[in-house]
Design an enzyme around this catalytic site. Structure first.
Site, PDB file in Angstrom:
ATOM      1  N   THR A  88       0.831  -1.206   0.000  1.00  0.00           N
ATOM      2  CA  THR A  88       0.000   0.000   0.000  1.00  0.00           C
ATOM      3  C   THR A  88       0.869   1.261   0.000  1.00  0.00           C
ATOM      4  OG1 THR A  88      -0.192  -0.007   2.419  1.00  0.00           O
ATOM      5  CG2 THR A  88      -1.891  -1.168   1.180  1.00  0.00           C
ATOM      6  N   GLU A  89       0.383   2.275  -0.697  1.00  0.00           N
ATOM      7  CA  GLU A  89       1.133   3.527  -0.825  1.00  0.00           C
ATOM      8  C   GLU A  89       0.419   4.697  -0.162  1.00  0.00           C
ATOM      9  OE1 GLU A  89       1.560   3.818  -5.017  1.00  0.00           O
ATOM     10  OE2 GLU A  89       3.039   2.200  -5.151  1.00  0.00           O
TER      11      GLU A  89
ATOM     12  N   ASP B 153      -2.514  -2.219  13.908  1.00  0.00           N
ATOM     13  CA  ASP B 153      -3.964  -2.256  14.063  1.00  0.00           C
ATOM     14  C   ASP B 153      -4.676  -1.413  13.005  1.00  0.00           C
ATOM     15  OD1 ASP B 153      -3.845  -3.950  16.254  1.00  0.00           O
ATOM     16  OD2 ASP B 153      -3.626  -2.306  17.675  1.00  0.00           O
TER      17      ASP B 153
END
Length: 537
Positions: free
Chosen positions: A170-171, A197
């Protein structure tokens, strides 16, 4: 030795390291055992017996007996030694699991092949194991170690277990959540999130949201009956607290979590929906906190440049400010649960409380079909008005390395209820005593200013509500009439409080909360009571 029938035990004399061992496999018990056997026959297992359940064998492979590694010792005396290696789970301290290997040797090629074939056939029957996973890696969370943790500790184990993966690094925030709405999930057996989390929360929201959209269910409706997803979520901890992982496995160790995924463990977990004026704000699985924990997360948001130390700094600042908030708490007690917040019975693997409570909740829901639900709610809702330093709603113990027992040690993961903890206005010294209890073994609810209830629905309205909160306020007036009119006014700060929802900030103080029983499943089994006495070498 002949081929083994479905329930017929297999027993042979094989070599393990430098020892002659009797080795048995009992399909009925699905247990592989071995013990020293110096005599001519297999003999009876002694105190030194080792064992591993078939369900905790990762894989079995033929071993190259002609490599340098095995060119010494007794194997030189065998003309043509044959061997197979069992890769399995080994329990370590503090609920950790380790990857272990045991190699069995024999001069009999047919015998080795029989063992290989039999063990592989048993492993093939374990249908709960994943074969293809979608993996999201957060490269920024915690100390930015997610990619490194996955590559070093997890990927080799997945390869060993013949699990294939599609990896998304993910970016930006919410990328995993949005991706789960778009990706075709038909080929996957589960989703794995590598991070803290926050990363888990993204995957949770994406999976629940997609499932409800596919089922035609409006998530914004506070009374909507949500549909569970068939896919399990695996958590590889690489965050700052890893509360969800710690509360469901008992440790925040990446290798342990990877092994729970590989063996196909399954743990059903409650999810709490948080609404404001018929709009879904968020889902929560751990902590929903107002007052102290809400102020802490609000202050820490402004100090992201400080890194992880911002939580400690904001915690001290929030404690010293000692703000309290006035409002009305209303809740529906969880009559169906067989546990209570102070019964000192923590949620453990194979939890009786979760199993029984789910059954009793289903009985309650059957009654609701006959129109009894509304009458029940009017009769059983309880209302508390007052000044609060903190209002906490926990779906789980919220344990973490700093607080090994958590905010509510006896909270259960899948019993269809949450624990509501009210900390009324008290002195700063008393509040400190309460906070310190989270780090030791004492009963943290044993204070006159602390109340705890096991609930299934909850509402909160602040005394200082904006006009936008008028709908929820009106609902409260209609439901509870003048029940709070006798409550004395107080001189609490008039500033708006915020909610901390699993580490994310919710700015609306007025919320409506509902627990959805066992809405999601994790690749976990709950915290095991005690490590088994037998271990593997």
């Amino acid at each position: 030795m002949g081929a083994m029938g479905a329930a017929e035990p297999l027993r042979s004399v094989l070599w393990v390291k430098q020892q002659r061992c009797a080795v048995s496999l009992e399909p009925a018990r699905a247990l592989l055992r071995w013990w020293r056997s110096p005599g001519p026959g297999p003999g009876a297992p002694g105190a030194d017996a080792r064992s591993v359940p078939v369900s905790e064998i990762i894989t079995v492979e033929e071993t190259d007996t002609h490599g340098k590694h095995h060119a010494s010792g007794r194997w030189q005396k065998m003309e043509n030694p044959y061997a197979f290696t069992v890769h399995c789970v080994k329990r370590a301290r503090h609920h950790r699991w380790k990857w272990a290997q045991v190699t069995f040797w024999s001069a009999d090629e047919q015998l080795c092949h029989l063992w290989l074939q039999t063990l592989r056939e048993l492993l093939e029957k374990l249908t709960s194991r994943p074969k293809h996973l979608l993996v999201f890696i957060n490269p920024f969370g915690g100390k930015g170690r997610g990619k490194r943790v996955y590559d070093r500790k997890v990927a080799p184990l997945f390869t060993l277990a013949s699990i294939t993966t599609d990896i998304v690094i993910t970016e930006q925030a919410n990328q995993a959540k949005e991706a789960l709405y778009e990706i075709n999930m038909d080929s996957y057996d589960g989703i794995v999130c590598v991070g803290g989390d926050g990363m888990f929360s993204e995957v949770l929201h994406g999976l629940i949201g997609r499932t409800q959209r596919s089922a035609g269910i409006d998530q914004n409706h506070p009374r909507a009956v949500l549909v569970p997803s068939p896919l399990r979520i695996g958590i590889i901890p690489a965050g700052s607290t890893d509360c969800v992982c710690y509360s469901t496995v008992g440790t925040n160790d990446a290798e342990t979590s990877a092994l729970h995924i590989i063996v196909g463990d399954s743990l059903a977990m409650d999810v709490t929906s948080v609404h404001h004026n018929s709009t879904l704000l968020r889902y929560s699985v751990s902590l929903l906190g107002y007052g102290f924990y809400g102020d802490l997360i609000k202050d820490s948001e402004k100090k992201r440049w400080m890194g992880l130390v911002r939580y400690d700094f904001s915690g001290i600042k929030t404690f010293l400010s000692h703000h309290c908030y006035e409002g009305t708490v209303s809740f529906l007690p969880a009559q169906h649960t067989v546990g209570s917040p102070r019964d000192t019975k923590p949620c453990r693997a194979g939890c009786f409380v979760c199993r029984q409570s789910k059954q009793q909740l289903e009985e309650e829901q059957k009654k609701a079909l006959y129109g009894l639900e509304n009458a029940e709610e009017v009769e059983e809702w309880q209302v508390i008005c007052g000044k609060f330093l903190a209002i906490n709603v926990t779906n789980m113990s919220c344990a973490c390395p700093r607080s090994p027992r958590g905010l509510s040690p006896a909270a259960h993961l899948g019993d269809g209820s949450a624990d509501l903890i009210l900390i009324r206005k008290c002195s700063r010294f008393n509040f400190l005593r309460f906070l310190v209890r989270h780090t030791n073994q004492c009963d943290q609810f044993d204070f006159t200013f602390v109340e705890v209830y096991r609930i299934k629905k909850f509402q909160f309205t602040s005394k200082h509500m904006d006009d936008e909160d008028s709908d929820l306020k009106e609902q409260g007036k209609q439901r509870f009439g003048q029940i709070c009119s006798d409550s004395p006014t107080c001189c609490c700060s008039a500033s708006r409080g915020s909610w901390n929802c699993d580490g994310e900030l919710l700015r609306s103080p007025a919320i409506e909360v509902r627990v959805h029983c066992q809405l999601v499943r994790l690749f976990a089994r709950g915290i095991e009571e005690n490590p088994k006495q037998e271990s593997h070498s």
